[in-house]
Design a protein around this motif. Structure first.
Motif, PDB file in Angstrom:
ATOM      1  N   ASP A 179       0.807  -1.194  -0.150  1.00  0.00           N
ATOM      2  CA  ASP A 179       0.047   0.057  -0.034  1.00  0.00           C
ATOM      3  C   ASP A 179       0.802   1.261   0.138  1.00  0.00           C
ATOM      4  O   ASP A 179       0.224   2.354  -0.084  1.00  0.00           O
ATOM      5  N   VAL A 180       2.282   1.138   0.073  1.00  0.00           N
ATOM      6  CA  VAL A 180       2.887   2.361   0.118  1.00  0.00           C
ATOM      7  C   VAL A 180       3.861   2.627  -1.214  1.00  0.00           C
ATOM      8  O   VAL A 180       4.354   3.630  -1.501  1.00  0.00           O
ATOM      9  N   VAL A 181       3.827   1.334  -2.107  1.00  0.00           N
ATOM     10  CA  VAL A 181       4.397   1.415  -3.302  1.00  0.00           C
ATOM     11  C   VAL A 181       3.569   2.064  -4.524  1.00  0.00           C
ATOM     12  O   VAL A 181       2.259   1.512  -4.449  1.00  0.00           O
ATOM     13  N   LYS A 182       3.889   2.932  -5.113  1.00  0.00           N
ATOM     14  CA  LYS A 182       3.293   3.789  -6.182  1.00  0.00           C
ATOM     15  C   LYS A 182       3.498   2.857  -7.600  1.00  0.00           C
ATOM     16  O   LYS A 182       2.620   2.948  -8.307  1.00  0.00           O
ATOM     17  N   TYR A 183       4.451   2.278  -7.835  1.00  0.00           N
ATOM     18  CA  TYR A 183       4.667   1.558  -9.047  1.00  0.00           C
ATOM     19  C   TYR A 183       5.881   0.441  -8.790  1.00  0.00           C
ATOM     20  O   TYR A 183       6.897   0.515  -8.154  1.00  0.00           O
ATOM     21  N   VAL A 184       5.473  -0.548  -9.638  1.00  0.00           N
ATOM     22  CA  VAL A 184       6.552  -1.630  -9.312  1.00  0.00           C
ATOM     23  C   VAL A 184       7.029  -2.015 -10.842  1.00  0.00           C
ATOM     24  O   VAL A 184       6.234  -2.362 -11.838  1.00  0.00           O
ATOM     25  N   VAL A 185       8.428  -2.215 -10.831  1.00  0.00           N
ATOM     26  CA  VAL A 185       9.124  -2.671 -12.233  1.00  0.00           C
ATOM     27  C   VAL A 185       9.583  -3.969 -11.898  1.00  0.00           C
ATOM     28  O   VAL A 185      10.325  -4.244 -11.169  1.00  0.00           O
ATOM     29  N   PRO A 186       9.184  -4.883 -12.670  1.00  0.00           N
ATOM     30  CA  PRO A 186       9.551  -6.409 -12.507  1.00  0.00           C
ATOM     31  C   PRO A 186      10.932  -6.641 -12.981  1.00  0.00           C
ATOM     32  O   PRO A 186      11.738  -5.869 -13.507  1.00  0.00           O
ATOM     33  N   TYR A 187      11.314  -7.635 -12.493  1.00  0.00           N
ATOM     34  CA  TYR A 187      12.790  -8.215 -12.759  1.00  0.00           C
ATOM     35  C   TYR A 187      13.000  -8.342 -14.440  1.00  0.00           C
ATOM     36  O   TYR A 187      12.157  -9.257 -14.692  1.00  0.00           O
ATOM     37  N   LEU A 188      13.859  -7.773 -15.049  1.00  0.00           N
ATOM     38  CA  LEU A 188      13.794  -7.906 -16.420  1.00  0.00           C
ATOM     39  C   LEU A 188      15.082  -8.514 -16.972  1.00  0.00           C
ATOM     40  O   LEU A 188      15.253  -8.589 -18.086  1.00  0.00           O
ATOM     41  N   GLY A 189      15.893  -9.173 -16.101  1.00  0.00           N
ATOM     42  CA  GLY A 189      17.313  -9.785 -16.585  1.00  0.00           C
ATOM     43  C   GLY A 189      18.399  -8.857 -16.257  1.00  0.00           C
ATOM     44  O   GLY A 189      18.314  -7.689 -15.852  1.00  0.00           O
ATOM     45  N   ASN A 190      19.713  -9.374 -16.167  1.00  0.00           N
ATOM     46  CA  ASN A 190      20.911  -8.774 -15.826  1.00  0.00           C
ATOM     47  C   ASN A 190      21.734  -7.935 -16.961  1.00  0.00           C
ATOM     48  O   ASN A 190      22.220  -6.985 -16.871  1.00  0.00           O
ATOM     49  N   LYS A 191      20.851  -8.331 -18.176  1.00  0.00           N
ATOM     50  CA  LYS A 191      21.522  -7.486 -19.341  1.00  0.00           C
ATOM     51  C   LYS A 191      20.598  -6.383 -19.745  1.00  0.00           C
ATOM     52  O   LYS A 191      20.871  -5.782 -20.859  1.00  0.00           O
ATOM     53  N   ILE A 192      19.723  -5.997 -19.070  1.00  0.00           N
ATOM     54  CA  ILE A 192      18.782  -4.749 -19.446  1.00  0.00           C
ATOM     55  C   ILE A 192      19.544  -3.543 -19.407  1.00  0.00           C
ATOM     56  O   ILE A 192      20.718  -3.153 -18.605  1.00  0.00           O
ATOM     57  N   THR A 193      19.110  -2.563 -20.455  1.00  0.00           N
ATOM     58  CA  THR A 193      19.806  -1.222 -20.432  1.00  0.00           C
ATOM     59  C   THR A 193      18.712  -0.344 -20.771  1.00  0.00           C
ATOM     60  O   THR A 193      17.384  -0.674 -20.896  1.00  0.00           O
ATOM     61  N   PHE A 194      18.974   1.019 -20.495  1.00  0.00           N
ATOM     62  CA  PHE A 194      17.768   1.934 -20.577  1.00  0.00           C
ATOM     63  C   PHE A 194      17.039   1.998 -21.788  1.00  0.00           C
ATOM     64  O   PHE A 194      16.082   2.539 -21.891  1.00  0.00           O
ATOM     65  N   GLN A 195      17.444   1.574 -22.931  1.00  0.00           N
ATOM     66  CA  GLN A 195      17.114   1.579 -24.244  1.00  0.00           C
ATOM     67  C   GLN A 195      16.177   0.144 -24.686  1.00  0.00           C
ATOM     68  O   GLN A 195      15.538   0.202 -25.627  1.00  0.00           O
ATOM     69  N   SER A 196      16.317  -0.750 -23.654  1.00  0.00           N
ATOM     70  CA  SER A 196      15.657  -1.979 -23.904  1.00  0.00           C
ATOM     71  C   SER A 196      14.314  -1.734 -23.956  1.00  0.00           C
ATOM     72  O   SER A 196      13.528  -1.374 -23.237  1.00  0.00           O
ATOM     73  N   ASN A 197      13.713  -2.426 -25.020  1.00  0.00           N
ATOM     74  CA  ASN A 197      12.305  -2.250 -25.294  1.00  0.00           C
ATOM     75  C   ASN A 197      11.244  -2.706 -24.157  1.00  0.00           C
ATOM     76  O   ASN A 197      10.302  -2.072 -23.656  1.00  0.00           O
TER      77      ASN A 197
END
Length: 493
Positions: A179-197
């Motif tokens: 109830d205190v979390v506004k947004y959750v980003v799931p684990y997307l892997g170790n090789k994720i970059t800021f440009q990953s789709n």
């Protein structure tokens, strides 16, 4: 709109989320991402921008002299600075820079370093939105609660502006109240970059949260309402848990000039394992301390940083005499000793005492981080070449009946006469930065070579297809001629 992105701990993906968020917002609003990190930060290596066009230059000469547009991006950036940059930033000039950014851009995003400094607090006070990036574990939730509690008590953080974002979540949250979390980003892997789709699709949902609009769809998450009272309750419950634990100590955060503020993890049954992995850093060289704190706080194999010598497992420290070496050995801590280049006699003494890692100016940042990783979680005996209890004291050493106090008594405010010079530490940090840049260049070169190889394979495949087409065309021409001859033959009858 001014957005601050902050985390009480390094290594939670704060910078990656910042850049990905900037890319998403820039599709509809004029955006600038500012790296308020002095270690140096990741913007120059990640975005291939000039590290000299940094935040200090922006403060002194204005944003027009420092704004850069990364290759193939739609947002501008200002790079972070060197380790001693924060000591040179004037608070009034920083506020003028913020005014300039707010006037020039629709959205300005500050990527704030994990350790709070005075100027970081100034930015948080000016922010319209504060995104606190967390991981779903107990130490991070404790640190977050402590910093929020301190911020509310000292009017440094407006809790109404806080949005808690959990990154790299694996399934349902276990250690942070939903109830205190506004947004959750799931684990997307170790090789994720800021440009990953996959990450960009997640960040598009976070854009809706920031801009307070409700969109639904496959990757558009509907707005979740978080009551400020729930966040305040979460903070107070965590603080109460700490106070009720008789092995805990009250958090003492103060901001004196621009010195770093660190929230240490207390010793209790839930986080004893994490506490045993804490590292204390005091080399008497402020810029080196900042570089090491950033590197180690971002290292997932190490529990974190503590500013309390008594609570650490590994201590990265300097010494200027045999007496100080003796005190460090008797402290029962695993030690990494950092000496000036002209202290070879003291180096030999420390090695005879059994200290395994003793550097006299010849080390690199990676050497110290590697040594720290190697020592974490082990006993002092395991981390010494000679068991400390078996060391025989010579006549000029401290006698056993007069063992020194186990508390470290080196005054960090006094610059020791044998400390490394500014030129020496500049070379050390410069070599480290150059090494990081070369590593990134090597990665990019390898990727380019892979792309070239794939391109060559595609060219070969295309040439083969062209040959097949030419063969088919020849066969078709031959059959066409045969048909014409047959038609002529039929007409003759």
């Amino acid at each position: 709109m001014l957005i601050s992105i902050f985390s009480p701990k390094g290594g939670v993906g704060k910078t990656t989320l910042t850049l990905s968020l900037a890319e998403c917002i820039s599709k509809e609003k004029k955006t600038c991402a500012i790296e308020f990190d002095f270690s140096p930060g990741d913007f120059p290596a990640t975005l291939d921008v000039d590290k000299n066009k940094n935040i200090l230059k922006a403060i002194n000469f204005g944003i027009k002299e420092t704004i850069q547009r990364p290759y193939k991006q739609n947002f501008d950036v200002i790079a972070g600075g060197y380790p001693d940059t924060h000591e040179k930033i004037d608070s009034d000039k920083l506020n003028k820079l913020i005014d300039e950014l707010v006037n020039e851009y629709e959205v300005a995003i500050f990527d704030i370093q994990p350790g709070l400094i005075k100027n970081s607090v100034d930015i948080l006070k000016r922010s319209d939105k504060i995104l606190i990036i967390m991981e779903d574990n107990i130490p991070v939730s404790v640190r977050t609660a402590r910093i929020l509690n301190w911020g509310m008590q000292n009017n440094a953080i407006d809790i109404n502006k806080v949005n808690i974002v959990v990154n790299m979540a694996k399934g349902n949250l276990k250690n942070i109240p939903n109830d205190v979390v506004k947004y959750v980003v799931p684990y997307l892997g170790n090789k994720i970059t800021f440009q990953s789709n996959t990450l960009l699709k997640q960040m598009s949902g976070l854009v809706d949260v920031i801009l307070e609009r409700d969109k639904k769809g496959l990757f558009k998450k509907s707005q979740k309402s978080v009551d400020v009272k729930d966040i305040e309750r979460f903070v107070q419950e965590k603080i109460q848990e700490i106070l009720e634990d008789d092995t805990s100590e009250e958090l003492n955060i103060t901001i004196d000039n621009n010195k770093n503020v660190f929230a240490t993890v207390t010793y209790n049954e839930n986080n004893m394992k994490e506490a045993y992995k804490l590292v204390y850093i005091n080399t008497n060289i402020e810029s080196l301390n900042n570089v090491l704190k950033n590197e180690i706080s971002n290292n997932k194999n190490i529990g974190g940083i503590t500013d309390d010598f008594d609570k650490c497992s590994v201590a990265i420290v300097s010494a200027n005499s045999k007496e100080e070496v003796d005190k460090l050995v008797y402290s029962r801590k695993s030690l990494i000793l950092f000496l000036s280049p002209n202290m070879n006699d003291l180096k030999e003494y420390a090695l005879k005492k059994g200290i395994k890692y003793v550097y006299a100016g010849e080390c690199s940042i990676s050497d110290i981080v590697y040594a720290t990783e190697n020592m974490i979680g082990k006993s002092q005996e395991e981390n010494y070449n000679i068991a400390p209890n078996n060391i025989q004291n010579s006549a000029d050493e401290i006698k056993s009946e007069n063992k020194p106090d186990t508390r470290l008594e080196i005054n960090p405010e006094i610059k020791q006469p044998d400390a490394m010079t500014l030129e020496e530490i500049t070379v050390l940090v410069g070599n480290y930065v150059e090494k990081r840049i070369n590593e990134e260049k090597s990665k990019m070169t390898a990727e380019i070579n892979n792309l070239r190889q794939e391109n060559e394979q595609l060219k070969e495949s295309l040439e083969l297809k062209n040959k097949e087409i030419e063969a088919l065309k020849s066969d078709l021409e031959r059959k066409k001629k045969a048909v014409e001859q047959f038609k002529e033959l039929l007409s003759s009858f």
